[in-house]
Scaffold this active site. Structure first.
Site, PDB file in Angstrom:
ATOM      1  N   ASP A  39      -3.170   4.602  -2.318  1.00 48.87           N
ATOM      2  CA  ASP A  39      -4.280   5.109  -1.519  1.00 48.87           C
ATOM      3  C   ASP A  39      -4.824   6.416  -2.105  1.00 48.87           C
ATOM      4  OD1 ASP A  39      -5.631   4.651   1.139  1.00 48.87           O
ATOM      5  OD2 ASP A  39      -4.905   6.688   1.486  1.00 48.87           O
ATOM      6  N   HIS A  53     -11.257  -3.272   3.206  1.00 47.93           N
ATOM      7  CA  HIS A  53     -11.212  -2.947   4.631  1.00 47.93           C
ATOM      8  C   HIS A  53     -12.004  -1.690   4.990  1.00 47.93           C
ATOM      9  CE1 HIS A  53      -8.320  -0.477   2.631  1.00 47.93           C
ATOM     10  NE2 HIS A  53      -8.203   0.275   3.709  1.00 47.93           N
ATOM     11  N   ASP A  54     -12.665  -1.094   3.995  1.00 50.89           N
ATOM     12  CA  ASP A  54     -13.450   0.117   4.244  1.00 50.89           C
ATOM     13  C   ASP A  54     -14.954  -0.110   4.098  1.00 50.89           C
ATOM     14  OD1 ASP A  54     -11.155   1.712   4.607  1.00 50.89           O
ATOM     15  OD2 ASP A  54     -10.958   2.038   2.443  1.00 50.89           O
ATOM     16  N   GLU A  91      -6.516   3.423  -5.974  1.00 48.48           N
ATOM     17  CA  GLU A  91      -7.811   3.463  -5.294  1.00 48.48           C
ATOM     18  C   GLU A  91      -8.568   4.684  -5.805  1.00 48.48           C
ATOM     19  OE1 GLU A  91      -9.838   3.651  -0.848  1.00 48.48           O
ATOM     20  OE2 GLU A  91      -8.079   4.864  -1.282  1.00 48.48           O
ATOM     21  N   ASP A 118       0.866  -1.173   0.000  1.00 46.35           N
ATOM     22  CA  ASP A 118       0.000   0.000   0.000  1.00 46.35           C
ATOM     23  C   ASP A 118       0.905   1.226   0.000  1.00 46.35           C
ATOM     24  OD1 ASP A 118      -2.403   1.567   0.541  1.00 46.35           O
ATOM     25  OD2 ASP A 118      -3.188  -0.270   1.439  1.00 46.35           O
TER      26      ASP A 118
END
Ligand code: NOJ
Length: 530
Positions: A203, A327-328, A266, A101
């Site tokens: 990200d 994970h969100d 993302e 990430d």
């Protein structure tokens, strides 16, 4: 020339690990790198090709690692640099790629760059972040909102200016208009690629550049109560500025300095803007994440429409991708229900484009209810009570039926669902009809049937709540028929043989003319050549 078949991030399946929750090896209740190494054989058996790790770098953990204080270290909670090298070596030994990430939009307020930047108005690092004077009345420079509640501007007494933070005030945004910032992050990328990393998931890549004139965002006419407060405005001037694409292309050039690496972005944007992140002449991200399935109403009509829109919007030569969980967002098994989670798995792994799986979805893990005194997520703490909390999808991986599901010998940092006693990897691996067995079969079929990877996508007419399509490649054809309702349904099909059904119970059945589907059933049929 590289042929399509040799590009791993096109042919393979990506698996996201949230390191805090995958496997603890030292009893502190938090997952770590050594724990991941121990679970690589599981991933190999599952058949995935690459793992993406959410951030593992030194961090005060205000946003659980998305607030980085050192881009080139490993947080002691996860292990050491040597542990990281051991993970890369072990993963590569198992034929698995490692994707890290990269969080370039913001740092922690504890990063030395920010500590310097905030120390005085004339510090050489001042312009590494976004500092603005107050409006004449002392208020924030613009109406931009933080995604984690409140204004995105934090006033700093020491120098009498505000700094911008799209997320927590502990996550100041870097100034990507400053070439020194770009160079510094490019060096970070090179550092990890030299260490053997196979690519990055970047990200909030669409946030990197903000409006040069700092114009106020317009209000959102469709805002409804109960939605996160920042949605009251359209993020027209604070995100997705045209210059962002230049920054993405620069990152891509850095990735291209090394062989065979991948750049994933993302991007939460409508499809026409999402595909812009492939860049001019595909000079941008290899895979701008396609999150359309995360919020799609779960019925055949809307999913058929969104696939069609996405396929139509893709630039020539762009490689598609699909995501079912992360994970969100709430776990897919809770969003669509246990029975449909299997249908969703078949959808994800038979669509055209690289699939990304979220850890635990392959064993049907659900959104775990979190009691108010157990909340960890800063988003839930700042914006409570409207269901945006992310702890429920970040609970420990359910490995077995022993205490804490075999995740830790200590106290897990988030609670486990009591269903781990039966809903766990060990139990499901021995059950030939389990959702885990279905995932293993689907991933294996994708490896063995080039039409599932390289075949075109052809929608097939079907009545009712059935989503059907063919994948066609080099004279080979498969038909996928997914019943998104609980009621039986049928559709017309050419002659063929069932290779896989979501119940793992119809293998080898011949079909011709009519295919009957049970409620909540998906079926994959190898069609006979015409
Ligand atoms: C997106 C990440 O996926 C999320 O977990 C994080 O909180 C924000 N970016 C801020 O870094």
């Amino acid at each position: 020339m590289t042929t399509a078949a040799t590009v791993w991030w096109q042919a393979g399946t990506i698996y996201q690990i949230y390191p805090r929750s995958f496997q603890d090896s030292n009893g502190d209740g938090i997952g770590d790198l050594a724990g991941i190494v121990g679970r690589l054989p599981y991933l190999r058996q599952l058949g995935v090709d690459a793992i993406w790790l959410s951030p593992i770098f030194p961090s005060p953990m205000a946003d659980f690692g998305y607030d980085i204080s050192d881009y080139i270290g490993i947080d002691p909670i996860f292990g050491t640099s040597a542990d990281f090298d051991a993970l890369v070596a072990a993963a590569h030994g198992h034929g698995l790629k490692i994707i890290l990430d990269l969080v370039p939009n913001h740092t922690s307020d504890q990063h030395p760059w920010f500590i310097e930047s905030r120390s005085s108005s004339d510090n050489p690092k001042r312009d590494w972040y976004i500092w603005r004077d107050p409006k004449p009345d002392g208020s924030a420079p613009t109406n931009w909102m933080s995604e984690f509640g409140g204004s995105a501007w934090q006033y700093d007494e020491a120098t009498g200016q505000y700094y911008y933070h799209a997320f927590l005030d502990k996550q100041p945004d870097l100034n990507w208009r400053n070439p020194a910032v770009r160079d510094a992050i490019h060096e970070v990328m090179r550092f990890w690629m030299r260490r053997g990393v196979d690519g990055f998931r970047v990200d909030v890549i669409w946030h990197l550049i903000k409006d040069e004139e700092f114009r106020d965002n317009p209000t959102n006419p469709n805002f409804t109560a109960g939605r996160p407060p920042h949605e009251a405005f359209l993020a027209l001037y604070s995100t997705d500025r045209p210059e962002t694409l230049d920054v993405v292309s620069e990152m891509r050039r850095v990735v291209d300095e090394f062989d065979d690496r991948v750049l994933i972005g993302e991007v939460y944007l409508p499809v026409d803007r999402l595909v812009a992140y492939y860049g001019k002449d595909l000079s941008g991200a290899h895979l701008p994440f396609n999150f359309a399935l995360l919020s799609a109403p779960w019925n055949a009509f809307s999913i058929r429409e969104l696939i069609a829109r996405y396929e139509a919007a893709l630039p020539l030569g762009a490689w598609p991708n699909w995501v079912l969980g992360n994970h969100d967002r709430p776990r897919v098994a809770s969003r669509v229900g246990t029975a449909q989670a299997r249908v969703a798995a078949m959808l994800l792994l038979t669509l055209r484009g690289t699939p990304t799986l979220y850890y635990g979805d392959e064993i049907g893990m659900k959104q775990v209810p979190i009691a108010p005194d157990q909340v960890q997520d800063p988003l839930e703490k700042n914006v409570p009570g409207i269901g945006v909390g992310r702890d429920g999808c970040r609970t420990p991986m359910q490995w077995g039926g022993t205490e804490h599901a075999g995740f830790t010998t200590g106290e897990p940092w988030l609670p486990l669902d009591t269903d781990y006693l039966h809903q766990n990897a060990a139990a499901l691996a021995t059950d030939p009809h389990s959702i885990l067995s279905l995932y293993v079969k689907l991933i294996d079929l994708r490896k063995r049937m080039p039409e599932l990877v390289f075949g075109g996508y052809e929608p097939v007419d079907a009545a009712g709540d059935v989503l059907a399509y063919r994948r066609v490649y080099d004279g080979q054809m498969v038909l996928i028929a997914l019943n998104l309702s609980g009621e039986p349904a049928s559709l017309h099909v050419e002659a063929g043989e069932i290779l896989l059904a979501t119940g793992l119970d119809r293998y080898g059945e011949n079909v011709s003319g009519q295919l009957d589907l049970r409620g909540n059933e998906g079926v994959l049929v190898k069609l006979r050549p015409q």
